[in-house]
Design a protein around this motif. Structure first.
Motif, PDB file in Angstrom:
ATOM      1  N   ASP A  15      21.314 -26.835   8.946  1.00 52.28           N
ATOM      2  CA  ASP A  15      21.372 -25.442   9.383  1.00 52.28           C
ATOM      3  C   ASP A  15      21.306 -24.469   8.203  1.00 52.28           C
ATOM      4  O   ASP A  15      20.960 -23.304   8.378  1.00 52.28           O
ATOM      5  N   MET A  16      21.638 -24.954   6.986  1.00 44.00           N
ATOM      6  CA  MET A  16      21.608 -24.095   5.804  1.00 44.00           C
ATOM      7  C   MET A  16      20.204 -23.657   5.445  1.00 44.00           C
ATOM      8  O   MET A  16      20.005 -22.640   4.781  1.00 44.00           O
ATOM      9  N   ASP A  17      19.212 -24.429   5.863  1.00 42.70           N
ATOM     10  CA  ASP A  17      17.831 -24.140   5.461  1.00 42.70           C
ATOM     11  C   ASP A  17      17.403 -22.728   5.854  1.00 42.70           C
ATOM     12  O   ASP A  17      16.665 -22.068   5.124  1.00 42.70           O
ATOM     13  N   LYS A  18      17.869 -22.265   7.002  1.00 45.81           N
ATOM     14  CA  LYS A  18      17.498 -20.927   7.470  1.00 45.81           C
ATOM     15  C   LYS A  18      17.896 -19.863   6.452  1.00 45.81           C
ATOM     16  O   LYS A  18      17.086 -18.991   6.098  1.00 45.81           O
ATOM     17  N   SER A  19      19.144 -19.940   5.952  1.00 47.94           N
ATOM     18  CA  SER A  19      19.622 -18.951   4.977  1.00 47.94           C
ATOM     19  C   SER A  19      18.836 -19.025   3.676  1.00 47.94           C
ATOM     20  O   SER A  19      18.524 -17.997   3.062  1.00 47.94           O
ATOM     21  N   LEU A  20      18.494 -20.227   3.245  1.00 44.94           N
ATOM     22  CA  LEU A  20      17.772 -20.398   1.987  1.00 44.94           C
ATOM     23  C   LEU A  20      16.338 -19.895   2.093  1.00 44.94           C
ATOM     24  O   LEU A  20      15.814 -19.279   1.164  1.00 44.94           O
ATOM     25  N   ILE A  21      15.704 -20.138   3.223  1.00 47.11           N
ATOM     26  CA  ILE A  21      14.333 -19.654   3.433  1.00 47.11           C
ATOM     27  C   ILE A  21      14.321 -18.127   3.491  1.00 47.11           C
ATOM     28  O   ILE A  21      13.445 -17.470   2.912  1.00 47.11           O
ATOM     29  N   LYS A  22      15.318 -17.540   4.177  1.00 46.05           N
ATOM     30  CA  LYS A  22      15.417 -16.084   4.241  1.00 46.05           C
ATOM     31  C   LYS A  22      15.698 -15.500   2.859  1.00 46.05           C
ATOM     32  O   LYS A  22      15.175 -14.439   2.499  1.00 46.05           O
ATOM     33  N   ALA A  23      16.526 -16.194   2.061  1.00 46.32           N
ATOM     34  CA  ALA A  23      16.802 -15.730   0.696  1.00 46.32           C
ATOM     35  C   ALA A  23      15.528 -15.744  -0.145  1.00 46.32           C
ATOM     36  O   ALA A  23      15.285 -14.827  -0.939  1.00 46.32           O
ATOM     37  N   ALA A  24      14.703 -16.771   0.039  1.00 44.24           N
ATOM     38  CA  ALA A  24      13.427 -16.837  -0.682  1.00 44.24           C
ATOM     39  C   ALA A  24      12.536 -15.661  -0.300  1.00 44.24           C
ATOM     40  O   ALA A  24      11.852 -15.084  -1.149  1.00 44.24           O
ATOM     41  N   SER A  25      12.543 -15.291   0.970  1.00 44.82           N
ATOM     42  CA  SER A  25      11.773 -14.134   1.419  1.00 44.82           C
ATOM     43  C   SER A  25      12.234 -12.870   0.711  1.00 44.82           C
ATOM     44  O   SER A  25      11.419 -12.046   0.271  1.00 44.82           O
ATOM     45  N   GLU A  26      13.544 -12.713   0.603  1.00 43.16           N
ATOM     46  CA  GLU A  26      14.108 -11.519  -0.036  1.00 43.16           C
ATOM     47  C   GLU A  26      13.764 -11.489  -1.525  1.00 43.16           C
ATOM     48  O   GLU A  26      13.442 -10.434  -2.076  1.00 43.16           O
ATOM     49  N   VAL A  27      13.851 -12.640  -2.186  1.00 45.05           N
ATOM     50  CA  VAL A  27      13.513 -12.702  -3.609  1.00 45.05           C
ATOM     51  C   VAL A  27      12.046 -12.351  -3.829  1.00 45.05           C
ATOM     52  O   VAL A  27      11.693 -11.643  -4.784  1.00 45.05           O
ATOM     53  N   CYS A  28      11.179 -12.821  -2.941  1.00 40.31           N
ATOM     54  CA  CYS A  28       9.754 -12.483  -3.050  1.00 40.31           C
ATOM     55  C   CYS A  28       9.550 -10.976  -2.975  1.00 40.31           C
ATOM     56  O   CYS A  28       8.743 -10.405  -3.736  1.00 40.31           O
ATOM     57  N   LYS A  29      10.281 -10.331  -2.102  1.00 39.65           N
ATOM     58  CA  LYS A  29      10.168  -8.877  -1.959  1.00 39.65           C
ATOM     59  C   LYS A  29      10.667  -8.163  -3.201  1.00 39.65           C
ATOM     60  O   LYS A  29      10.066  -7.186  -3.657  1.00 39.65           O
ATOM     61  N   LEU A  30      11.742  -8.665  -3.784  1.00 37.90           N
ATOM     62  CA  LEU A  30      12.369  -7.989  -4.920  1.00 37.90           C
ATOM     63  C   LEU A  30      11.710  -8.319  -6.251  1.00 37.90           C
ATOM     64  O   LEU A  30      11.822  -7.551  -7.205  1.00 37.90           O
TER      65      LEU A  30
END
Length: 309
Positions: A15-30
């Motif tokens: 279930d942790m994968d969702k948070s990590l994938i979303k974090a990667a999305s945020e890092v890409c934006k920043l």
């Protein structure tokens, strides 16, 4: 400050994968990232030769099935669409730490993102091993946490390493375009042993140390690009030789969304900026994401490092 152009995200198909994938999305934006490697490591099967002969494609099938599962999660939760990002889904068999280090080195990764399940002590040990040896920055996302940049805490000893942490935090905050975001710079100071020989009381000498820290702070921030950043400073007297506790107490007090620290170097033997005590920031069971800033560099003696694991 360089960008996190290449990101590696360690997934475990939980279930942790969702948070990590979303974090990667945020890092890409920043950070203007160009490529993301989602890596999942299957436990070594160690099958008898007779089973391998009878079912020669069993590992390939398991890898293919897991790749499809990971790809489905990435398609669902990776939501950065402002620029083209190359997505790589990699499933490999082996030992997690060695595999992460291998791909991070081979692909010249700028940032590794890992999750921490606080109920599993082994996960903390694994992250510490990777943190000691990885030749790039590391972002740790605790279970159930999201990557946000409303309030960011940077503990600093006014060294060049912590300066890089402040620079990175400021860059991310500017990219977030959050007008209400606040960057808090914390200095944890101590009263030296033998202070009483000066004729000063503990309280008096602690004030002297604090005044010196304030002077160092002014020199420090003048050397860092902090334009358009809402800045706060805080000073903490460490009375029981537990800097980690002082940092997390402050993080909780200001309701920090992220803690950013600097690492001393790029080699396997390099410790974090306040030595062994700082490793506790990685090991402690916390619900606050932690970014360890280390300039990307060549991993020296990769094979020797892997043998130490």
């Amino acid at each position: 400050m360089y960008k996190y152009s290449k990101i590696l995200v360690g997934l475990d198909n939980s279930d942790m994968d969702k948070s990590l994938i979303k974090a990667a999305s945020e890092v890409c934006k920043l950070s203007g990232s160009r490529s993301v490697y989602f890596v999942n490591v299957l436990k070594e099967m160690n099958l008898p030769d007779s089973i391998k002969r009878e079912f020669p494609d069993i590992l390939d099938k398991a890898i293919e099935e897991r790749q499809n599962e990971i790809q489905e999660k990435v398609n669902k939760h990776f939501n950065y669409t402002e620029a083209e990002v190359i997505i790589n889904v990699i499933v490999d068999e082996g030992q997690v730490t060695k595999t992460i280090l291998k791909y991070a080195g081979n692909e010249k990764i700028d940032l590794v993102i890992l999750g921490r399940k606080n109920e599993q002590k082994g996960g903390g040990i694994q992250i510490t091993r990777i943190a000691r040896r990885i030749a790039c920055s590391l972002l740790i996302i605790p279970k159930g946490a999201d990557l946000k940049l409303n309030k960011v805490l940077v503990p600093t000893d006014f060294s060049d390493y912590s300066k890089k942490a402040v620079e990175k935090a400021a860059t991310l905050l500017r990219k977030s375009k959050n007008a209400n975001a606040v960057l808090t710079i914390q200095n944890v100071y101590q009263v030296p042993v033998g202070y009483h020989y000066t004729g000063k009381s503990f309280k008096e000498f602690s004030e002297i140390m604090k005044d010196h820290a304030k002077g160092d702070y002014q020199k420090f921030v003048n050397e860092v690009d902090l334009r358009n950043i809402k800045l706060e400073q805080t000073y903490t007297l460490d009375k029981d030789d537990d800097i980690t506790k002082d940092i997390y107490k402050t993080a909780k007090k200001i309701d920090a969304d992220l803690i950013v620290i600097g690492a001393k170097g790029r080699t396997a033997a390099a410790s974090l900026f306040i030595g062994s005590k700082a490793e506790k920031l990685i090991q402690v069971d916390s619900d606050i994401p932690l970014l360890v800033v280390r300039p990307k560099g060549k991993i020296a003696g990769l094979m020797e490092m892997l043998r130490e694991i």
